[in-house]
Design an enzyme around this catalytic site. Structure first.
Site, PDB file in Angstrom:
ATOM      1  N   ASP A  45      48.850  53.343  42.715  1.00  0.00           N
ATOM      2  CA  ASP A  45      47.472  52.855  42.754  1.00  0.00           C
ATOM      3  C   ASP A  45      47.196  52.189  41.412  1.00  0.00           C
ATOM      4  O   ASP A  45      46.928  52.855  40.415  1.00  0.00           O
ATOM      5  CB  ASP A  45      46.500  54.009  43.016  1.00  0.00           C
ATOM      6  CG  ASP A  45      45.036  53.544  43.052  1.00  0.00           C
ATOM      7  OD1 ASP A  45      44.770  52.410  42.627  1.00  0.00           O
ATOM      8  OD2 ASP A  45      44.180  54.324  43.501  1.00  0.00           O
TER       9      ASP A  45
ATOM     10  N   PHE B 140      42.058  59.847  41.101  1.00  0.00           N
ATOM     11  CA  PHE B 140      40.895  59.155  41.660  1.00  0.00           C
ATOM     12  C   PHE B 140      41.401  57.954  42.446  1.00  0.00           C
ATOM     13  O   PHE B 140      41.985  57.031  41.889  1.00  0.00           O
ATOM     14  CB  PHE B 140      39.910  58.680  40.585  1.00  0.00           C
ATOM     15  CG  PHE B 140      38.717  58.017  41.207  1.00  0.00           C
ATOM     16  CD1 PHE B 140      37.639  58.770  41.643  1.00  0.00           C
ATOM     17  CD2 PHE B 140      38.687  56.637  41.418  1.00  0.00           C
ATOM     18  CE1 PHE B 140      36.548  58.169  42.282  1.00  0.00           C
ATOM     19  CE2 PHE B 140      37.604  56.035  42.049  1.00  0.00           C
ATOM     20  CZ  PHE B 140      36.538  56.802  42.467  1.00  0.00           C
TER      21      PHE B 140
ATOM     22  N   LYS C 126      39.682  45.621  42.093  1.00  0.00           N
ATOM     23  CA  LYS C 126      38.924  45.391  40.857  1.00  0.00           C
ATOM     24  C   LYS C 126      39.125  43.975  40.275  1.00  0.00           C
ATOM     25  O   LYS C 126      38.525  43.042  40.759  1.00  0.00           O
ATOM     26  CB  LYS C 126      39.223  46.500  39.856  1.00  0.00           C
ATOM     27  CG  LYS C 126      38.665  47.840  40.396  1.00  0.00           C
ATOM     28  CD  LYS C 126      38.466  48.907  39.369  1.00  0.00           C
ATOM     29  CE  LYS C 126      37.612  50.025  39.951  1.00  0.00           C
ATOM     30  NZ  LYS C 126      38.275  51.311  40.057  1.00  0.00           N
TER      31      LYS C 126
END
Ligand SMILES: *Cc1c(COP(=O)(O)O)cnc(C)c1O
Length: 400
Positions: free
Chosen positions: A225, A140, A254
């Site tokens: 990532d 993802f 985030k």
């Protein structure tokens, strides 16, 4: 208005691209959130780890307010007095010589992919446009068309083609599958060190190290990532550090914002980052002084409150005690630091009903795919709060 009124309005006027638990949050503080009716809940999702510092952290709030009173955005057509300090502090904290600020995680992933392609053609001299980037099944990395092009989740992509070429999928955690995918045109391998949205999936011990070695032997960039796993979530600043791997490019987002304001960044050393020339890439909001001030404060909180250490300590404690729950529904408990997945057996009839039951008892967690409950509270959580939560989680997982 009651919670049900808000839900009715949302369902009528908003796109239904999410399936939220029916809790209408009005206020948050630290690890807690409060709904419209004043009920208190422990946040065990932390906005997918955007809230490692907890809700409405006072130091980040005051940085936001102070900067908002001065100047919020200049655009990168001009310079501002926050961005240089953000660059410098980010470099001091992460050890990467340079960074490129964006807003959302997906934008930072797109930025890293562009950087890899530029490197492929100008440094590795892969013929135009033959560049291949190896990615993993179950990945993802966001929701843009290029990113969903290499998703292995048909639901994320099926109706959204045509797709961007140039990506090769391999089995996550399987080093021979990756080795077999390498060609002279391979420019990079991009992975999540732990797959978050796939259900807190950990690769076998040593996998990241082996991937990095293959990259080094074949002049391939390793891109991590760390948007969800980074900034302390797994008990290290970056999850790659569990295997002493220093990726060539790291993507963060985030928690870089402390949950206040979207800030993401791509980290790399000068030899790679310098490949971007003026005008080749950009973002109107990326690197704005409000975002930079917020991110600086968010990084300070991670450092000053020793959140990386606390994640490792509290995560170990939390996981050990989850493992003591004698529920026949549990298939496996896995994770690192405060990034914990409880996988239920297929017979348990899905994780969702357990999340809904926990909500009624004051704990918010979210199912990930069908059968995994993710526990990822803010990294400021203390043992007393975990001790409060454990009997509730146990009682819920003991339901028939
Ligand atoms: C959340 C996430 C993204 C996307 O970030 P957005 O801010 O939602 O665009 C990318 N990669 C990983 C690993 C993520 O967890």
């Amino acid at each position: 208005m009651k919670s049900t009124d808000y839900i009715a309005i949302e369902d009528e006027y908003g796109a239904h691209n999410y399936h939220p638990l029916d809790v209408v949050i009005e206020r948050g503080e630290g690890v807690w959130v409060y709904d419209i009716e004043g009920n208190r809940y422990l946040d065990c999702l932390s906005a997918y780890s955007a809230l490692n510092q907890g809700h409405v952290h006072p130091a980040i709030l005051s940085a936001l307010i102070e900067q908002a009173k001065k100047v919020t955005i200049t655009s990168r057509a001009f310079r501002n007095a926050q961005l240089p300090l953000f660059y410098k502090e980010l470099s001091d904290m992460t050890g990467y010589e340079m960074s490129l600020p964006m807003n959302s995680g997906a934008e930072a992933v797109e930025t890293a992919l562009k950087l890899v392609r530029k490197w492929a053609y100008t440094v590795k001299h892969i013929p135009h446009y033959q560049c291949e980037i190896i990615v993993a099944d179950g990945n993802f990395h966001g929701r843009t068309i290029s990113i969903v092009s290499f998703s292995s989740d048909t639901f994320y992509k099926n109706e959204f083609g045509p797709f961007t070429p140039g990506f090769i999928n391999v089995k996550y955690g399987d080093i021979s599958s990756l080795q077999a995918a390498v060609t002279p045109n391979t420019a990079a391998v991009m992975l999540e060190p732990i797959q978050g949205e796939a259900g807190v999936v950990l690769p076998p011990e040593g996998y990241l190290r082996q991937v990095k070695d293959i990259c080094d032997q074949n002049n391939i960039l390793f891109v991590a990532d760390e948007i969800q796993t980074g900034l302390g979530r797994t008990g290290k600043l970056f999850a790659s550090q569990h295997e002493d791997v220093r990726p060539d490019i790291v993507i963060i987002g985030k928690a870089l914002s402390g949950g206040f304001y979207p800030v993401s960044a791509v980290l790399a050393d000068r030899d790679i980052m310098s490949l971007f020339l003026p005008g080749e890439h950009g973002s109107t909001f990326g690197g704005n002084p409000l975002g930079a001030a917020v991110a600086r404060a968010a990084l300070r909180v991670i450092r000053d409150e020793k959140l990386v250490e606390n994640s490792e300590k509290m995560g170990t404690y939390f996981k050990e005690h989850l493992e003591e729950i004698p529920s026949s529904h549990i298939k496996e408990i896995r994770g690192k630091g405060l990034f914990i997945g409880v996988e239920l057996k297929p017979e348990a009839r899905g994780a969702r009903r357990f999340c809904e039951a926990m909500k009624e008892k004051g704990i918010l967690a979210k199912e990930t795919h069908e059968n995994v409950i993710r526990f990822a509270p803010p990294l400021i959580i203390d043992q007393k709060t975990i001790d409060w939560a454990l009997p509730i989680i146990a009682e819920t997982l003991m339901m028939p």
